[in-house]
Write a protein that holds these residues in place. Structure first.
Motif, PDB file in Angstrom:
ATOM      1  N   VAL A   1       1.225   3.460  -3.358  1.00 33.73           N
ATOM      2  CA  VAL A   1       0.254   4.536  -3.139  1.00 33.73           C
ATOM      3  C   VAL A   1      -1.147   4.039  -3.503  1.00 33.73           C
ATOM      4  O   VAL A   1      -1.818   4.573  -4.381  1.00 33.73           O
ATOM      5  N   ILE A   2      -1.550   2.976  -2.811  1.00 35.97           N
ATOM      6  CA  ILE A   2      -2.841   2.343  -3.040  1.00 35.97           C
ATOM      7  C   ILE A   2      -3.514   2.152  -1.684  1.00 35.97           C
ATOM      8  O   ILE A   2      -2.869   1.711  -0.724  1.00 35.97           O
ATOM      9  N   LEU A   3      -4.793   2.445  -1.609  1.00 41.03           N
ATOM     10  CA  LEU A   3      -5.555   2.246  -0.378  1.00 41.03           C
ATOM     11  C   LEU A   3      -5.782   0.750  -0.142  1.00 41.03           C
ATOM     12  O   LEU A   3      -5.915  -0.023  -1.103  1.00 41.03           O
ATOM     13  N   PRO A   4      -5.845   0.321   1.141  1.00 42.89           N
ATOM     14  CA  PRO A   4      -6.006  -1.113   1.440  1.00 42.89           C
ATOM     15  C   PRO A   4      -7.174  -1.808   0.738  1.00 42.89           C
ATOM     16  O   PRO A   4      -6.975  -2.916   0.201  1.00 42.89           O
ATOM     17  N   PRO A   5      -8.384  -1.227   0.687  1.00 40.61           N
ATOM     18  CA  PRO A   5      -9.463  -1.946  -0.017  1.00 40.61           C
ATOM     19  C   PRO A   5      -9.153  -2.162  -1.505  1.00 40.61           C
ATOM     20  O   PRO A   5      -9.473  -3.214  -2.066  1.00 40.61           O
ATOM     21  N   SER A   6      -8.520  -1.180  -2.130  1.00 39.43           N
ATOM     22  CA  SER A   6      -8.152  -1.329  -3.544  1.00 39.43           C
ATOM     23  C   SER A   6      -7.070  -2.391  -3.709  1.00 39.43           C
ATOM     24  O   SER A   6      -7.108  -3.188  -4.654  1.00 39.43           O
ATOM     25  N   LEU A   7      -6.113  -2.410  -2.790  1.00 42.15           N
ATOM     26  CA  LEU A   7      -5.047  -3.409  -2.874  1.00 42.15           C
ATOM     27  C   LEU A   7      -5.618  -4.813  -2.752  1.00 42.15           C
ATOM     28  O   LEU A   7      -5.180  -5.730  -3.461  1.00 42.15           O
ATOM     29  N   THR A   8      -6.593  -5.002  -1.898  1.00 38.39           N
ATOM     30  CA  THR A   8      -7.229  -6.314  -1.750  1.00 38.39           C
ATOM     31  C   THR A   8      -7.796  -6.786  -3.081  1.00 38.39           C
ATOM     32  O   THR A   8      -7.573  -7.936  -3.494  1.00 38.39           O
TER      33      THR A   8
ATOM     34  N   CYS B   1       0.840  -1.203   0.000  1.00 41.48           N
ATOM     35  CA  CYS B   1       0.000   0.000   0.000  1.00 41.48           C
ATOM     36  C   CYS B   1       0.871   1.247   0.000  1.00 41.48           C
ATOM     37  O   CYS B   1       0.642   2.186  -0.766  1.00 41.48           O
ATOM     38  N   GLU B   2       1.878   1.254   0.863  1.00 39.79           N
ATOM     39  CA  GLU B   2       2.753   2.420   0.979  1.00 39.79           C
ATOM     40  C   GLU B   2       3.578   2.632  -0.288  1.00 39.79           C
ATOM     41  O   GLU B   2       3.628   3.731  -0.825  1.00 39.79           O
TER      42      GLU B   2
ATOM     43  N   GLU C   1       5.626  14.872   3.962  1.00 42.90           N
ATOM     44  CA  GLU C   1       5.180  13.828   4.890  1.00 42.90           C
ATOM     45  C   GLU C   1       5.524  14.174   6.336  1.00 42.90           C
ATOM     46  O   GLU C   1       4.843  13.731   7.257  1.00 42.90           O
TER      47      GLU C   1
END
Length: 174
Positions: free
Chosen positions: A88-95, A84-85, A168
């Motif tokens: 640059v992908i959100l966890p639900p999208s990565l799933t 994810c980090e 950041e």
């Protein structure tokens, strides 16, 4: 680690730090939009990615799926949080992405001592697809690199990484 680029200031145009400040009069400055950091970053991303999107489209991949393959191609299995980090992908999208890549046989689950961690790696098929995409897109990558120049490309990447690290570290906006 933040790389200082102060020594490169002479290589930048005199107005390189002329990002429009919110306190400036918007209506009187015709370059307000053109000198926007966020707009410039977005435009550079879009014009660059346009040159590579055709390669992932031809292989029925999305750009986020390609980012995951690329991160995994570095060799070591990665957990979902790291992916994810890095991508640059959100966890639900990565799933969803990991499910689609696994269904195509491009990734494989890796056993981990901590059963709560979901570790994945590229399969042989995934590595072959990655290698194929890198080869197919090399001409586009080389054209951009040669047109922009190796020194400017190295400086740009250093500056972008430094900008990311600095932003950041800033406090979250209200």
């Amino acid at each position: 680690m933040v790389t200082s680029v102060a020594h490169t200031a002479a290589a930048l145009p005199a107005d390189a730090d002329a990002e429009t400040h919110p306190s400036q009069e918007k209506s009187s400055d015709t370059n307000y939009y053109e000198r926007s950091l966020t707009v410039a970053l977005l435009r550079a991303r879009e014009s660059t990615m346009r040159r590579f999107k055709k390669y992932v489209d031809e292989r029925d991949l999305s750009l986020p799926q390609w980012r995951v393959l690329r991160a995994l191609a570095e060799g070591e299995p990665l957990d979902a949080g790291t992916l994810c980090e890095r991508c640059v992908i959100l966890p639900p999208s990565l799933t969803r992405i990991l499910r689609a890549l696994a269904e195509r046989g491009l990734t494989r689950q890796v056993d981990c001592a901590d059963a709560r961690r979901h570790m994945v790696a590229l399969s042989d098929k995934g590595q072959a697809l990655f290698d194929e995409l890198v080869g197919a897109s090399e001409k586009s990558r080389r054209e951009i690199y040669d047109a922009f120049g190796p020194e400017k490309m190295a400086l740009l990447l250093d500056l972008l990484n430094e900008l990311r690290e600095i932003t950041e570290a800033l406090p979250e906006p209200d």
